[in-house]
Design a protein around this motif. Structure first.
Motif, PDB file in Angstrom:
ATOM      1  N   ARG A 123      -4.846  34.921 -54.736  1.00  0.00           N
ATOM      2  CA  ARG A 123      -5.106  33.917 -53.466  1.00  0.00           C
ATOM      3  C   ARG A 123      -3.903  34.169 -52.491  1.00  0.00           C
ATOM      4  O   ARG A 123      -4.562  34.036 -51.389  1.00  0.00           O
ATOM      5  N   HIS A 124      -2.694  34.592 -52.534  1.00  0.00           N
ATOM      6  CA  HIS A 124      -2.084  34.997 -51.903  1.00  0.00           C
ATOM      7  C   HIS A 124      -2.614  36.089 -50.970  1.00  0.00           C
ATOM      8  O   HIS A 124      -2.688  36.449 -49.558  1.00  0.00           O
ATOM      9  N   SER A 126      -5.458  37.104 -50.566  1.00  0.00           N
ATOM     10  CA  SER A 126      -6.771  36.683 -49.661  1.00  0.00           C
ATOM     11  C   SER A 126      -6.339  35.888 -48.457  1.00  0.00           C
ATOM     12  O   SER A 126      -7.226  36.201 -47.429  1.00  0.00           O
ATOM     13  N   SER A 127      -5.147  35.530 -48.322  1.00  0.00           N
ATOM     14  CA  SER A 127      -4.603  35.008 -47.237  1.00  0.00           C
ATOM     15  C   SER A 127      -4.365  35.792 -46.173  1.00  0.00           C
ATOM     16  O   SER A 127      -4.300  35.502 -45.125  1.00  0.00           O
ATOM     17  N   GLY A 130      -7.544  39.120 -46.783  1.00  0.00           N
ATOM     18  CA  GLY A 130      -8.859  38.631 -47.183  1.00  0.00           C
ATOM     19  C   GLY A 130      -9.955  39.502 -46.570  1.00  0.00           C
ATOM     20  O   GLY A 130     -11.105  39.449 -47.425  1.00  0.00           O
ATOM     21  N   ILE A 229       0.817  29.713 -51.656  1.00  0.00           N
ATOM     22  CA  ILE A 229      -0.748  29.458 -51.718  1.00  0.00           C
ATOM     23  C   ILE A 229      -1.060  27.901 -51.602  1.00  0.00           C
ATOM     24  O   ILE A 229      -2.116  27.742 -51.703  1.00  0.00           O
ATOM     25  N   ASN A 234      -1.478  28.487 -44.919  1.00  0.00           N
ATOM     26  CA  ASN A 234      -1.978  29.772 -45.515  1.00  0.00           C
ATOM     27  C   ASN A 234      -3.266  29.694 -46.122  1.00  0.00           C
ATOM     28  O   ASN A 234      -4.039  30.802 -46.031  1.00  0.00           O
ATOM     29  N   ILE A 235      -3.749  28.727 -46.708  1.00  0.00           N
ATOM     30  CA  ILE A 235      -4.956  28.402 -47.466  1.00  0.00           C
ATOM     31  C   ILE A 235      -6.077  28.786 -46.245  1.00  0.00           C
ATOM     32  O   ILE A 235      -6.991  29.407 -46.212  1.00  0.00           O
ATOM     33  N   SER A 236      -5.800  28.119 -44.987  1.00  0.00           N
ATOM     34  CA  SER A 236      -6.424  28.158 -43.799  1.00  0.00           C
ATOM     35  C   SER A 236      -6.723  29.664 -43.212  1.00  0.00           C
ATOM     36  O   SER A 236      -7.348  30.055 -42.576  1.00  0.00           O
ATOM     37  N   SER A 237      -5.756  30.598 -43.868  1.00  0.00           N
ATOM     38  CA  SER A 237      -5.826  31.853 -43.194  1.00  0.00           C
ATOM     39  C   SER A 237      -6.847  32.692 -43.997  1.00  0.00           C
ATOM     40  O   SER A 237      -7.001  33.943 -43.483  1.00  0.00           O
ATOM     41  N   THR A 238      -7.256  32.219 -45.201  1.00  0.00           N
ATOM     42  CA  THR A 238      -8.431  32.965 -45.830  1.00  0.00           C
ATOM     43  C   THR A 238      -9.704  33.114 -45.069  1.00  0.00           C
ATOM     44  O   THR A 238      -9.885  31.990 -44.376  1.00  0.00           O
ATOM     45  N   TYR A 268      -9.686  24.523 -50.639  1.00  0.00           N
ATOM     46  CA  TYR A 268     -10.504  25.497 -50.054  1.00  0.00           C
ATOM     47  C   TYR A 268     -11.532  25.029 -49.279  1.00  0.00           C
ATOM     48  O   TYR A 268     -11.900  25.485 -48.082  1.00  0.00           O
TER      49      TYR A 268
END
Length: 308
Positions: A123-124, A126-127, A130, A229, A234-238, A268
């Motif tokens: 998950r990290h 993918s930020s 990704g 994460i 950071n989630i929005s950077s995915t 997500y």
């Protein structure tokens, strides 16, 4: 399947042991899966799952993460990433393997599958990387409360100051790993939380490369990763178009029996990820790839990958 092993040198000179599983006929290869294993275990525990994937036309790569498996120089290095910035170094090790895979197979889709701590790393990843992936699968994951994570990091840092980065932190180990089986009665072993399949638990317990205690610096590093994460920025950077599949057991204590899994899914969705799916498996515990009824999980993963 054909199984090979080799070493890959990272940017700081560290050598990671890489495992590659491939179909016996190259004509059958339809995609690549990059596996990221969990804490206190190693890649070869996924050989059965890799065999299933290769039978269905996929090439599989996995590295023993820094501080794990055959990527350590000696047993004292088990559960130790680095003096500083260990988590980020492991994430970048995973990226180095991705670059190697893409150099070898430019035309094939790449899906990353991370389990447990490997799910946090994925998950990290993918930020920040990704765009390298065509899909992300996470199993045994969670969206941990930040206040508890910060407290854990405080305890780890305090122990580092007192006893050094390589000290085995029995307090944090008791508060986390050793407590996971408490919800299961009667408790046969401290690792009952892994799977209802007792043969899997016993094999894990007898494996000298499994079940070790993290160093204080590794706990600190993992808490750093959990804070990263669970940060909404950071989630929005995915990438918004990255397909994500979240799978977990309904009785997995790591995900608070689904509660923290649902929170990860919701975060997500709130971040605008277009294609994110979640499934919880009835009665399954942490290692859904090693659980009774794992065939259903395998088939769900295969169907999802083929449809992205």
């Amino acid at each position: 399947m054909i199984s090979t092993e080799f070493k890959l040198t990272m940017r700081d000179g560290h050598e990671s042991r890489i495992f590659k599983w491939e179909p016996e006929s190259e004509n059958k290869i339809i995609g690549i899966i990059q596996l990221v294993h969990g804490s206190c275990e190693h890649s070869k525990r996924y050989e059965h799952f890799a065999d299933f994937l290769t039978q269905n036309g996929f090439l599989v790569y996995s590295s023993d993460l820094r501080g794990h498996g055959q990527s350590v120089e000696c047993k004292d290095d088990l559960g130790y990433f680095s003096e500083n910035n260990g988590w980020s170094m492991v994430v970048e090790d995973i990226y180095e393997l991705t670059k190697y895979i893409k150099e070898q197979h430019k035309e094939l889709k790449l899906v990353m599958l991370g389990h447990s701590m490997g799910s946090f790393l994925a998950r990290h990843y993918s930020s920040i990387h990704g765009e390298e992936l065509d899909g992300l699968i996470v199993t045994g994951t969670a969206h941990n409360p930040r206040i508890i994570t910060k407290f854990g990091k405080f305890l780890a840092e305090r122990d580092i100051k007192k006893n050094g980065a390589r000290n085995r932190n029995m307090t944090l180990n008791s508060m986390s790993y050793d407590s996971f089986s408490n919800q299961f009665k009667p408790i046969r072993t401290k690792q009952d939380w892994l799977s209802r399949d007792e043969s899997i638990v016993d094999k894990y317990r007898s494996d000298e490369l499994c079940g070790f205690v993290f160093t204080s610096s590794a706990f600190r590093d993992m808490f750093d990763g959990l804070l990263f994460i669970t940060d909404r920025k950071n989630i929005s950077s995915t990438p918004k178009n990255l397909p994500i599949l979240i799978l977990s057991g309904e009785k997995d204590p790591v995900g608070s029996n689904g509660k923290m899994v649902k929170r990860a899914y919701k975060e997500y969705k709130n971040a605008g990820i277009i294609n994110v799916q979640m499934k919880l498996y009835k009665d399954m515990r942490h290692e859904i790839l090693n659980e009774i009824g794992k065939e259903e999980v395998y088939q769900d993963i295969l169907t999802w990958i083929k449809n992205i």
